[in-house]
Design an enzyme around this catalytic site. Structure first.
Site, short mmCIF file in Angstrom:
data_model
loop_
_atom_site.label_atom_id
_atom_site.label_comp_id
_atom_site.label_asym_id
_atom_site.label_seq_id
_atom_site.Cartn_x
_atom_site.Cartn_y
_atom_site.Cartn_z
N ASP A 172 19.72 -5.63 -14.45
CA ASP A 172 19.88 -4.12 -14.17
C ASP A 172 18.56 -3.63 -14.21
OD1 ASP A 172 22.09 -2.97 -13.42
OD2 ASP A 172 22.76 -2.80 -15.29
N GLN A 197 27.11 -2.87 -19.52
CA GLN A 197 27.75 -1.68 -18.93
C GLN A 197 27.43 -0.50 -19.65
OE1 GLN A 197 29.10 -1.90 -15.74
NE2 GLN A 197 29.55 0.17 -15.80
N LYS A 206 32.06 -6.46 -10.28
CA LYS A 206 30.99 -7.40 -10.40
C LYS A 206 31.33 -8.96 -10.70
CE LYS A 206 28.18 -3.25 -12.04
NZ LYS A 206 28.05 -2.75 -13.40
#
Ligand code: NDP
Length: 294
Positions: free
Chosen positions: A120, A97, A53
């Protein structure tokens, strides 16, 4: 019939190039899109994801801040960090994460991310907007699946879309996306899970079958309707290497289109995360306020 392979890597590259153009346009106005990634612990798979990422951010012209915390980091410290990132005007997107260590309340952490910086799309506010058909950002994997379908000309309008798996990060938000009225959606959606009585009965009538189960080759050839488009979200590490949730070799003889693992949905997830970040940066630079004020 041999299925067309949906090349997620190539489509993701296209999306990333578009995102880089959008990022450059923002930079020209004095705003550099910024994404802060927060990684807690030393789960090897999470480290691999976060590394890719960060690399993708650099390539797209997005500034990245890396916060790598020890597995033993107290929850309060993690929440403090999120408060700092929420308050930092240079940070437009925050990615925490998952999974988080056992002692951390995952929902509490996701709730703490400012919805205006929720790269996200996991904050309940953004999930609510998604459900109401007025999304700001959508969770990256489901959004990536929709983009794959659109760019591969797989018709979803009026189609039977069967999603196997009801997680909050894939199955449920994908169902919410697919059921909306609009392009790349407008489907009749069925969501299956371990409580589903006769899984094959449902998968067999899918025009678009999405497997997000987390069990290697759980979807076998006989479970697939001839001519269906099959989207394999699964990533399973086995003795034979990385495999999806679909028996690829069997499925490609039956389906009309199929995503491979690796090289299908995975690359799209990262591309959509970048797209979300730039969308949030654009929004912040134009609205200069919280999405909650909309
Ligand atoms: P979860 O483990 O959170 O959810 C799995 C879902 O599958 C659950 O809803 C579960 O049902 C259902 N399920 C499990 N076994 C069966 C079965 N035998 N029959 C019917 N349903 C079943 O997984 P995730 O959604 O997080 O991930 C799914 C897969 O996708 C994993 O392999 C993961 O690694 C991968 N993944 C890939 C991403 C990418 O970028 N390519 C991103 C995210 C995930 P129940 O709710 O009843 O337990």
């Amino acid at each position: 019939m041999t299925a067309n392979i949906i090349d997620g890597k190539a489509i993701a590259k296209q999306v990333r190039e578009e995102v880089a153009e959008e990022a450059a346009a923002l930079v020209a106005t004095g705003v550099t899109p910024g994404l802060a990634t927060v990684l807690v612990g030393d789960d090897p798979a999470s480290h691999v994801y976060v590394r890719s990422k960060r690399k993708a951010c650099a390539e797209a012209g997005i500034k990245a801040w890396d916060h790598d915390l020890a597995a033993s980091t107290p929850q309060s410290e993690l929440l403090d960090l999120l408060d700092q990132l929420n308050a930092d005007p240079q940070v437009h997107g925050i990615l925490v994460q998952l999974p988080l260590p056992e002692h951390v309340d995952e929902q509490l952490v996701l709730d703490r991310v400012d919805p205006a910086k929720d790269a996200d799309g996991f904050h309940p506010y953004n999930l609510g907007r998604l459900l109401s058909g007025d999304r700001i950002v959508a969770p990256a994997t489901p959004a990536g699946i929709q983009e794959l379908l659109l760019r591969s000309n797989v018709e979803t309008s009026g189609a039977e879309v069967v999603v196997v798996g009801r997680s909050n990060i894939v199955g449920k938000p994908l169902a919410a996306l697919m059921v909306q009225k609009g392009p790349g959606a407008n489907a009749t959606v069925t969501v299956c899970h371990t409580g589903t009585r006769d899984l094959e009965k449902h998968t067999k009538r899918a025009d678009v079958l999405v497997a997000a189960i987390g069990r290697a080759k759980a979807i076998t050839g006989p479970m697939i309707r001839p001519g269906a488009a099959v989207i394999d979200v699964g990533i399973n590490r086995t003795d034979d290497g990385l495999v999806g949730d679909v028996d690829f070799e069997a499925a490609r003889e039956i389906a009309s289109a199929i995503t491979p693992v690796p090289g299908g949905v995975g690359p799209m997830t990262i591309a959509m995360l970048l797209k979300n970040t730039v969308a949030l940066a654009r929004r912040a630079s134009s609205a200069a306020g919280s999405v909650l004020n909309d």
